[in-house]
Enzyme design. Structure first.
Site, PDB file in Angstrom:
ATOM      1  N   LYS A  49      49.018  48.454  39.826  1.00 32.98           N
ATOM      2  CA  LYS A  49      47.990  49.031  39.026  1.00 32.98           C
ATOM      3  C   LYS A  49      46.635  48.868  39.761  1.00 32.98           C
ATOM      4  O   LYS A  49      45.982  49.956  39.693  1.00 32.98           O
ATOM      5  CB  LYS A  49      47.767  47.748  37.796  1.00 32.98           C
ATOM      6  N   ARG A  71      44.954  35.167  46.553  1.00 29.20           N
ATOM      7  CA  ARG A  71      44.627  34.864  45.072  1.00 29.20           C
ATOM      8  C   ARG A  71      45.291  33.504  45.019  1.00 29.20           C
ATOM      9  O   ARG A  71      46.805  33.527  45.086  1.00 29.20           O
ATOM     10  CB  ARG A  71      44.970  36.011  44.161  1.00 29.20           C
TER      11      ARG A  71
HETATM   12  P1  AMP Z   1      45.197  40.777  37.244  1.00 24.48           P
HETATM   13  O1  AMP Z   1      44.203  40.719  38.231  1.00 24.48           O
HETATM   14  O2  AMP Z   1      45.434  42.043  36.226  1.00 24.48           O
HETATM   15  O3  AMP Z   1      46.891  40.434  37.788  1.00 24.48           O
HETATM   16  O4  AMP Z   1      44.945  39.656  36.174  1.00 24.48           O
HETATM   17  C1  AMP Z   1      44.804  38.009  36.695  1.00 24.48           C
HETATM   18  C2  AMP Z   1      44.762  37.162  35.592  1.00 24.48           C
HETATM   19  O5  AMP Z   1      43.629  37.439  34.778  1.00 24.48           O
HETATM   20  C3  AMP Z   1      45.789  37.168  34.650  1.00 24.48           C
HETATM   21  O6  AMP Z   1      47.010  36.459  34.977  1.00 24.48           O
HETATM   22  C4  AMP Z   1      45.224  36.494  33.314  1.00 24.48           C
HETATM   23  O7  AMP Z   1      44.987  35.197  33.376  1.00 24.48           O
HETATM   24  C5  AMP Z   1      43.864  37.296  33.116  1.00 24.48           C
HETATM   25  N1  AMP Z   1      43.849  38.555  32.583  1.00 24.48           N
HETATM   26  C6  AMP Z   1      43.958  39.683  33.182  1.00 24.48           C
HETATM   27  N2  AMP Z   1      43.952  40.744  32.340  1.00 24.48           N
HETATM   28  C7  AMP Z   1      44.114  39.986  31.204  1.00 24.48           C
HETATM   29  C8  AMP Z   1      44.363  40.383  29.726  1.00 24.48           C
HETATM   30  N3  AMP Z   1      44.109  41.776  29.438  1.00 24.48           N
HETATM   31  N4  AMP Z   1      44.608  39.534  28.691  1.00 24.48           N
HETATM   32  C9  AMP Z   1      44.621  38.203  29.004  1.00 24.48           C
HETATM   33  N5  AMP Z   1      44.376  37.727  30.270  1.00 24.48           N
HETATM   34  C10 AMP Z   1      44.169  38.743  31.400  1.00 24.48           C
END
Ligand code: AMP
Length: 208
Positions: A10, A156
């Site tokens: 994404k 990360r």
């Molecule tokens: P990402 O960078 O999209 O992989 O998101 C990293 C972390 O941020 C996720 O594992 C969640 O803990 C939090 N997070 C990101 N987007 C959301 C969302 N829409 N709802 C809840 N938590 C989120």
């Protein structure tokens, strides 16, 4: 909006789409990480969930993204990356957007679980521009620098194996029902995320 499991690409696709279409985009994960770096109260709270690989509560996340949309997204097209991730977030989003300015297309980037785990465990992120890199794809092993801006790369905390498993579980339980939700409103478009990056981008752009 871009929908898909962690590691589907994404963030990579968002970077490409923004460059081609010149539209603003927001990643909920990047916003949380930015708050975390600045040690805001939102960042410190979000960190406790993110480090465990679980979703931040809906009310906190929705408020943050709807705030972003009202500031940057109300003047035309925009891209959502990683939001919504639960049915409650999706319905709040629908309620907050007016009927003539709702989501046009939800791209579901589909990738098998084996590929996800492999991608996430080798992924490094640029500390400056947030571009995700996998060591195989970008041949970064030698320089350890970002191919886009020469920034420093880091792993990360939630790309470590335990958190990766939790994130995939969260995705299956809470986010995958959104595929049906957007299919029912006829805006879902499935894209094979195992294709090369430029091919995935092209499929998305062509559909728009
Ligand atoms: P990402 O960078 O999209 O992989 O998101 C990293 C972390 O941020 C996720 O594992 C969640 O803990 C939090 N997070 C990101 N987007 C959301 C969302 N829409 N709802 C809840 N938590 C989120």
């Amino acid at each position: 909006m871009l929908l898909g499991p962690p590691g589907a690409g994404k963030g990579t696709q968002a970077g490409q789409i923004v460059k081609k279409l010149k539209i603003p985009s927001v990643s909920s994960g990047d916003l949380f990480r930015d708050h975390e770096r600045r040690k805001t109260s939102l960042g410190l709270l979000a960190q406790t969930y993110m480090n465990k690989g679980i979703l931040v509560p809906d009310d906190i996340t929705t408020k943050m993204i709807i705030g972003w949309i009202s500031q940057y997204g109300n003047k035309g097209n925009f891209l959502l990356d990683g939001f919504p991730r639960t049915l409650a977030q999706a319905t709040s989003l629908d309620e907050s957007l007016d009927k003539n300015n709702n989501i046009d297309r939800a791209f579901y980037i589909k990738v098998s679980e084996d590929v996800l785990v492999k991608r996430l465990s080798t992924r490094l992120i640029c500390v400056s521009c947030q571009t995700p890199h996998t060591s195989a794809r970008d041949k970064i092993k030698e320089s350890n620098k970002c191919v886009m801006c020469n920034g420093i790369l880091y792993q990360r905390k939630d790309d470590k194996p335990k958190a990766v498993c939790a994130r995939i579980r969260e995705y299956m339980n809470k986010t995958s029902p959104l595929i049906e939700y957007y299919a029912n409103s006829s805006i879902l478009k499935e894209v094979n995320g195992e294709n090369p990056v430029p091919k995935v981008t092209q499929l998305i752009i062509d559909s728009l």
